[in-house]
Design an enzyme around this catalytic site. Structure first.
Site, mmCIF file in Angstrom:
data_model
loop_
_atom_site.group_PDB
_atom_site.id
_atom_site.type_symbol
_atom_site.label_atom_id
_atom_site.label_comp_id
_atom_site.label_asym_id
_atom_site.label_seq_id
_atom_site.Cartn_x
_atom_site.Cartn_y
_atom_site.Cartn_z
ATOM 1 N N GLY A 12 33.305 100.047 -14.562
ATOM 2 C CA GLY A 12 32.475 98.750 -14.340
ATOM 3 C C GLY A 12 31.059 99.200 -13.439
ATOM 4 O O GLY A 12 30.622 99.938 -13.183
ATOM 5 N N GLN A 13 30.391 97.929 -13.030
ATOM 6 C CA GLN A 13 29.055 97.994 -12.272
ATOM 7 C C GLN A 13 29.163 98.782 -10.913
ATOM 8 O O GLN A 13 28.553 99.546 -10.960
ATOM 9 C CB GLN A 13 28.410 96.632 -12.121
ATOM 10 C CG GLN A 13 26.981 96.683 -11.568
ATOM 11 C CD GLN A 13 26.644 95.218 -11.152
ATOM 12 O OE1 GLN A 13 27.518 94.424 -10.944
ATOM 13 N NE2 GLN A 13 25.258 95.164 -10.695
ATOM 14 N N TYR A 144 37.550 81.949 -10.263
ATOM 15 C CA TYR A 144 37.345 83.228 -9.394
ATOM 16 C C TYR A 144 37.411 83.096 -7.948
ATOM 17 O O TYR A 144 38.046 84.108 -7.324
ATOM 18 C CB TYR A 144 35.785 83.539 -9.857
ATOM 19 C CG TYR A 144 35.157 84.886 -9.218
ATOM 20 C CD1 TYR A 144 35.670 86.107 -9.391
ATOM 21 C CD2 TYR A 144 34.185 84.648 -8.251
ATOM 22 C CE1 TYR A 144 35.148 87.221 -8.900
ATOM 23 C CE2 TYR A 144 33.612 85.816 -7.765
ATOM 24 C CZ TYR A 144 34.120 87.332 -8.120
ATOM 25 O OH TYR A 144 33.447 88.222 -7.614
HETATM 26 C C1 AKB Z 1 29.581 86.916 -9.522
HETATM 27 O O1 AKB Z 1 28.233 86.202 -9.648
HETATM 28 O O2 AKB Z 1 30.435 86.310 -10.199
HETATM 29 C C2 AKB Z 1 29.558 87.993 -8.677
HETATM 30 C C3 AKB Z 1 29.793 87.547 -7.427
HETATM 31 C C4 AKB Z 1 28.832 87.081 -6.479
HETATM 32 O O3 AKB Z 1 30.972 87.919 -6.959
HETATM 33 N N1 AKB Z 1 28.421 89.047 -8.719
#
Ligand code: AKB
Length: 329
Positions: A12-13, A144
Site C-alpha cells: 500500500g501507500q 473508518y
Molecule cells: C483518509 O483520507 O481516509 C486517510 C486518513 C486521513 O486517514 N488518508
C-alpha cells in the site's frame, strides 16, 4: 526496536515506502513484507527482501508467518480508508477490526511489539477543530473513524491487560509520489500533483477552503520508526500520538503548485460524501505530546513538500512515458 519485523499491507501507500526504509536501517533479511495482493512483475524486480502472501483476517496465517520468520515486531498497516469505508461499512469493520484483533492476539501469544496507525479520522464533529488536543472528545461519524477509535482503545487494552508493547500515531493525510493512496478523503492532495503535471488542470472533490492536516511521506516513515524506537520509560501515551507536518486547503495547495507550474488551473466539483467526512475532521492537530515524549520533529512544510513532490513525480512520470512508448524495450 526488536527485529525481525513483519509489515502487513506492505504494497500500500505507506507500506511500499516503509519496507525499504526499514530494510535500509535494519537489513533486508530482517524485514518480511506481506500483503493480500501478490506482487506485480515490477514490484518483484524492485524488492530486496522476503515477501509473504498474508490475509490478516486469518489468525492461523498470521501465526504461521510470525512463527516461521521468528518475528518480534509487527507494523500492521492493513486498513480500508475513510471514503471506501463509507461505501462498504460492513467490509471496513471486518477488515479493520478483524485484522487488528487477530494481529494483537498473535502479538500477545508470540510476545511481539506492534505499530498500528490511527488517523485524524478518529476525531469527529464534536472534537475541537483547531489545535486539536492529544486527549479530547472522539465521536467520529464514519465507519473508518469508528474502527480507528476502537483500534486505539484495543491497542491500549492489549498493553494494559497483557503487556503487549503497542504503539502508534494518528496520521493526517499523507502525500507521496510512490504507490498512490486509495479510498481516502485526503487523496485529493496527491491527485492534484499528478493532474498538475499531466494536464495542468485538476477538478477537486473538496471545497476550496477545506482545511486538513497533512504530512509528506518521509516524515510519515520517520514517525513510524521513531515512535517504535522511543525509550518506553519516556512514553506517557502509547497509541495514537497526534502527529502533523502541515495543514492547508485545496486552494492553498493549488497556489503553491502554481509557483512551479504557472498555468495550473483548479476547479471544483464537490463530492458530498467526502466533503462531509472532511468537515468532521480537525483543521490542525496539536502534536506536543509526540514532540515531548519521543522527539517528533517533522522536516517538510508545504513549500518544501511541493518542491520535492513535483521534482520526483515529474521524474517518475517521464520515466513511465519512456517505458510505455511504442518502441521502448
Ligand atoms: C483518509 O483520507 O481516509 C486517510 C486518513 C486521513 O486517514 N488518508
Amino acid at each position: 526496536m526488536k527485529t525481525k519485523i513483519l509489515v502487513t499491507g506492505a504494497l500500500g501507500q505507506i507500506g511500499s515506502e516503509l519496507v525499504p526504509a526499514l530494510r535500509a536501517r535494519y537489513g533486508a533479511d530482517q524485514v518480511v513484507a506481506s500483503d493480500i495482493r501478490m506482487m506485480s512483475r515490477e514490484e518483484l524486480l524492485r524488492t530486496e527482501g522476503p515477501f509473504d502472501f498474508l490475509d490478516c483476517t486469518n489468525q492461523r496465517q498470521i501465526q504461521d508467518v510470525v512463527q516461521r520468520n521468528q518475528i518480534c515486531t509487527i507494523y500492521h498497516l492493513v486498513a480500508l480508508l475513510s471514503a471506501i469505508g463509507e461505501s462498504k461499512p460492513q467490509v471496513a469493520w471486518d477488515v479493520n477490526m478483524g485484522s487488528l484483533y487477530r494481529v494483537l492476539e498473535v502479538a500477545r501469544i508470540n510476545n511481539c511489539s506492534v505499530f498500528v496507525p490511527s488517523s485524524i479520522g478518529a476525531f469527529g464533529p464534536g472534537t475541537p477543530q483547531d489545535h486539536t488536543p492529544q486527549d479530547t472528545l472522539q465521536r467520529p461519524t464514519t465507519m473508518y473513524g469508528v474502527t480507528k477509535v476502537a483500534g486505539e482503545l484495543l491497542c491500549d487494552y492489549y498493553h494494559q491487560r497483557f503487556g503487549v508493547d503497542t504503539r502508534g500515531v494518528r496520521y493526517p493525510g499523507i502525500i507521496s509520489h510512490g504507490a498512490p493512496p486509495g479510498g481516502g478523503t485526503t487523496d485529493y492532495a496527491v491527485e492534484m500533483f499528478y493532474e498538475a503535471i499531466r494536464h495542468r488542470h485538476y477538478t477537486c472533490f473538496l471545497k476550496p477552503n477545506s482545511r486538513l492536516d497533512m504530512m509528506y511521506m518521509p516524515d510519515a516513515i520517520k514517525a513510524a520508526i521513531d515512535v517504535m524506537e522511543a525509550a518506553p520509560a519516556r512514553l506517557v501515551h502509547r497509541n495514537a500520538f497526534n502527529v502533523t507536518g502541515m495543514n492547508f486547503t485545496p486552494e492553498e495547495l493549488a497556489a503553491e503548485i502554481r509557483k512551479h507550474v504557472p498555468n495550473f488551473v483548479i476547479d471544483y466539483k464537490v463530492d458530498p460524501t467526502r466533503q462531509a467526512i472532511a468537515d468532521s475532521w480537525p483543521h490542525s492537530l496539536d502534536d506536543g505530546a509526540a514532540r515531548q515524549e519521543w522527539g517528533w520533529d517533522p522536516h517538510f512544510d508545504l513549500a518544501a513538500m511541493v518542491r520535492d513532490m513535483l521534482e520526483n513525480l515529474e521524474r517518475k512520470l517521464s520515466a513511465q512515458e519512456v517505458h510505455d512508448a511504442p518502441n521502448a524495450r
